[in-house]
Design a protein around this motif. Sequence first.
Motif, PDB file in Angstrom:
ATOM      1  N   HIS A 108       0.290  -1.362  -0.359  1.00 55.33           N
ATOM      2  CA  HIS A 108      -0.015  -0.404  -0.205  1.00 55.33           C
ATOM      3  C   HIS A 108       1.102   1.596  -0.222  1.00 55.33           C
ATOM      4  O   HIS A 108       2.203   1.571   0.659  1.00 55.33           O
ATOM      5  CB  HIS A 108      -0.764  -0.502   0.887  1.00 55.33           C
ATOM      6  CG  HIS A 108      -2.072   1.202   1.232  1.00 55.33           C
ATOM      7  ND1 HIS A 108      -2.857   1.271   1.955  1.00 55.33           N
ATOM      8  CD2 HIS A 108      -2.167   2.585   0.176  1.00 55.33           C
ATOM      9  CE1 HIS A 108      -3.333   2.229   2.245  1.00 55.33           C
ATOM     10  NE2 HIS A 108      -2.921   2.769   1.019  1.00 55.33           N
ATOM     11  N   ASN A 110       0.453   5.349   0.049  1.00 54.12           N
ATOM     12  CA  ASN A 110      -0.272   7.117  -0.256  1.00 54.12           C
ATOM     13  C   ASN A 110       0.994   7.838  -0.662  1.00 54.12           C
ATOM     14  O   ASN A 110       1.804   7.851   0.346  1.00 54.12           O
ATOM     15  CB  ASN A 110      -1.506   7.297   1.303  1.00 54.12           C
ATOM     16  CG  ASN A 110      -2.265   8.414   1.345  1.00 54.12           C
ATOM     17  OD1 ASN A 110      -3.562   7.990  -0.141  1.00 54.12           O
ATOM     18  ND2 ASN A 110      -2.800   8.742   1.791  1.00 54.12           N
ATOM     19  N   ASN A 123      -3.950   6.872  -4.215  1.00 56.70           N
ATOM     20  CA  ASN A 123      -3.890   5.677  -3.030  1.00 56.70           C
ATOM     21  C   ASN A 123      -4.041   4.400  -3.979  1.00 56.70           C
ATOM     22  O   ASN A 123      -4.588   4.812  -4.812  1.00 56.70           O
ATOM     23  CB  ASN A 123      -4.999   5.533  -2.456  1.00 56.70           C
ATOM     24  CG  ASN A 123      -5.197   4.653  -1.500  1.00 56.70           C
ATOM     25  OD1 ASN A 123      -3.827   4.155  -1.115  1.00 56.70           O
ATOM     26  ND2 ASN A 123      -6.438   4.027  -0.656  1.00 56.70           N
ATOM     27  N   GLU A 125      -2.889   0.256  -4.080  1.00 56.30           N
ATOM     28  CA  GLU A 125      -3.347  -1.021  -3.442  1.00 56.30           C
ATOM     29  C   GLU A 125      -2.397  -2.042  -4.715  1.00 56.30           C
ATOM     30  O   GLU A 125      -3.146  -1.738  -5.653  1.00 56.30           O
ATOM     31  CB  GLU A 125      -4.625  -1.205  -2.577  1.00 56.30           C
ATOM     32  CG  GLU A 125      -5.475  -0.191  -1.655  1.00 56.30           C
ATOM     33  CD  GLU A 125      -4.701  -0.427  -0.670  1.00 56.30           C
ATOM     34  OE1 GLU A 125      -4.541  -1.668  -0.336  1.00 56.30           O
ATOM     35  OE2 GLU A 125      -4.750  -0.263   0.374  1.00 56.30           O
ATOM     36  N   GLN A 127      -2.404  -6.050  -4.370  1.00 57.64           N
ATOM     37  CA  GLN A 127      -2.969  -6.997  -3.741  1.00 57.64           C
ATOM     38  C   GLN A 127      -2.328  -8.484  -4.879  1.00 57.64           C
ATOM     39  O   GLN A 127      -2.453  -8.578  -5.421  1.00 57.64           O
ATOM     40  CB  GLN A 127      -4.644  -7.062  -4.094  1.00 57.64           C
ATOM     41  CG  GLN A 127      -5.421  -6.381  -3.686  1.00 57.64           C
ATOM     42  CD  GLN A 127      -5.010  -6.335  -1.735  1.00 57.64           C
ATOM     43  OE1 GLN A 127      -5.269  -7.072  -1.337  1.00 57.64           O
ATOM     44  NE2 GLN A 127      -5.192  -5.186  -0.957  1.00 57.64           N
TER      45      GLN A 127
END
Length: 143
Positions: A108, A110, A123, A125, A127
Motif C-alpha cells: 500500500h 499513499n 492511493n 493498493e 494485492q
Amino acid sequence: MVVFMVVGPPLAWGVSFAYAFMHAGESKTNKASCTKAMTSIGWKLPRQADRQQCTEISDPFFASAWAGTFHMPRAEARTWLLSLPGDRSHRVAGAGPDGVAERKEGLHLNIVPPVYGQVDEVNVEVQWESQEDAVVTFETYNG
C-alpha cells in the motif's frame, strides 16, 4: 466603488454556490486509457501491465479524477511503486521510510504526485493474486 468592494465578493461567492448547487452531481465517469491516467498523474504505467481497466471522473469544478485496476508481475510491483515520483510523507500506518506499507496480502502506498494541483493525492493498493501476479488498484483524490 465602495459598494462593489462590499457587495462584489459575497455576490460572486453566492453566484458560484448557486451554480454549484444547481449543477451538483454532474460528474461524468468515462472509460479511459490507463496510460492517459498515469500520464496525468505524472507517472508511467508498468511495462508489463495487462488487463487494464481505468476510468476518468470529470467534474465541472475539479480537475479530472482517475481510478483504475491492472495486473502486473508480482516480482516487479515493489520496484514499480518505488519508482513513482511524489511526496511520500503522507504515510499509511505501517509504512516504511520509502512510504510503502507491506502487508501479508500486498502493498500500500499513499502519495502526493508531482503534478500537484491536478491530482492532490493517490492511493495505490497492490494485492497478491498469486505467486506470479499482482493486481494494482489506484484512485486519485482532488480537493
